[in-house]
Motif scaffolding. Structure first.
Motif, mmCIF file in Angstrom:
data_model
loop_
_atom_site.group_PDB
_atom_site.id
_atom_site.type_symbol
_atom_site.label_atom_id
_atom_site.label_comp_id
_atom_site.label_asym_id
_atom_site.label_seq_id
_atom_site.Cartn_x
_atom_site.Cartn_y
_atom_site.Cartn_z
ATOM 1 N N UNK A 38 0.854 -1.187 0.000
ATOM 2 C CA UNK A 38 0.000 0.000 0.000
ATOM 3 C C UNK A 38 0.889 1.236 0.000
ATOM 4 N N UNK A 39 0.640 2.167 -0.918
ATOM 5 C CA UNK A 39 1.455 3.380 -0.970
ATOM 6 C C UNK A 39 0.660 4.616 -0.555
ATOM 7 N N UNK A 40 -0.676 4.498 -0.451
ATOM 8 C CA UNK A 40 -1.488 5.647 -0.019
ATOM 9 C C UNK A 40 -1.169 5.991 1.431
ATOM 10 N N UNK A 41 -1.320 7.258 1.772
ATOM 11 C CA UNK A 41 -1.079 7.713 3.148
ATOM 12 C C UNK A 41 -2.184 7.191 4.052
ATOM 13 N N UNK A 42 -1.822 6.337 4.995
ATOM 14 C CA UNK A 42 -2.787 5.796 5.949
ATOM 15 C C UNK A 42 -2.262 5.936 7.377
ATOM 16 N N UNK A 43 -1.349 6.899 7.559
ATOM 17 C CA UNK A 43 -0.665 7.061 8.835
ATOM 18 C C UNK A 43 -1.573 7.151 10.046
ATOM 19 N N UNK A 44 -2.701 7.848 9.944
ATOM 20 C CA UNK A 44 -3.595 8.029 11.082
ATOM 21 C C UNK A 44 -4.331 6.745 11.451
ATOM 22 N N UNK A 45 -4.389 5.805 10.547
ATOM 23 C CA UNK A 45 -5.098 4.547 10.795
ATOM 24 C C UNK A 45 -4.211 3.476 11.432
ATOM 25 N N UNK A 46 -2.911 3.745 11.493
ATOM 26 C CA UNK A 46 -1.946 2.727 11.921
ATOM 27 C C UNK A 46 -1.810 2.683 13.440
ATOM 28 N N UNK A 47 -1.885 1.462 13.974
ATOM 29 C CA UNK A 47 -1.663 1.244 15.405
ATOM 30 C C UNK A 47 -0.204 0.905 15.692
ATOM 31 N N UNK A 48 0.360 -0.003 14.875
ATOM 32 C CA UNK A 48 1.749 -0.409 15.067
ATOM 33 C C UNK A 48 2.370 -0.794 13.725
ATOM 34 N N UNK A 49 3.699 -0.790 13.717
ATOM 35 C CA UNK A 49 4.446 -1.125 12.498
ATOM 36 C C UNK A 49 5.568 -2.080 12.866
ATOM 37 N N UNK A 50 5.754 -3.091 12.023
ATOM 38 C CA UNK A 50 6.867 -4.031 12.179
ATOM 39 C C UNK A 50 7.709 -3.986 10.919
ATOM 40 N N UNK A 51 9.002 -3.990 11.094
ATOM 41 C CA UNK A 51 9.930 -3.993 9.976
ATOM 42 C C UNK A 51 10.641 -5.335 9.945
#
Length: 96
Positions: A38-51
């Protein structure tokens, strides 16, 4: 002759299945986790991120975001500018 081929096919199938199961038991997926990003900006919807860095089973760096409301996991496009900013922030927070 047919018996040997059948035995070989069963052996290879068993070996393949058992190898995949043993890797999963170690917490390693035997393939990439992301099939699309996904490349659209969804920053406000994100709870956590794993790399997930590249590994023997996937040559790509994968970034998986968990959404706040639905708990759905979405693979993010690592080349999207807003995703790069998130990665920079994550790295800055890990620096001593």
């Amino acid at each position: 002759m047919n018996c040997r081929i059948m035995f070989l096919a069963v052996f290879l199938a068993f070996f393949t299945l058992s190898e995949g199961m043993s890797l999963r038991g170690l917490g390693v997926e035997p393939r990439c986790r992301c099939s699309g990003t996904e490349s659209r900006r969804i920053g406000k919807l994100i709870e956590s991120i794993e790399l997930f860095p590249p590994n023997p089973h996937c040559r790509d760096t994968e970034i998986i975001a968990t959404l706040k409301n639905s708990k759905q996991e979405i693979c993010l496009d690592i080349t999207a500018p807003w995703v790069m900013k998130i990665i920079e922030k994550m790295m800055a927070n890990k620096a001593p």
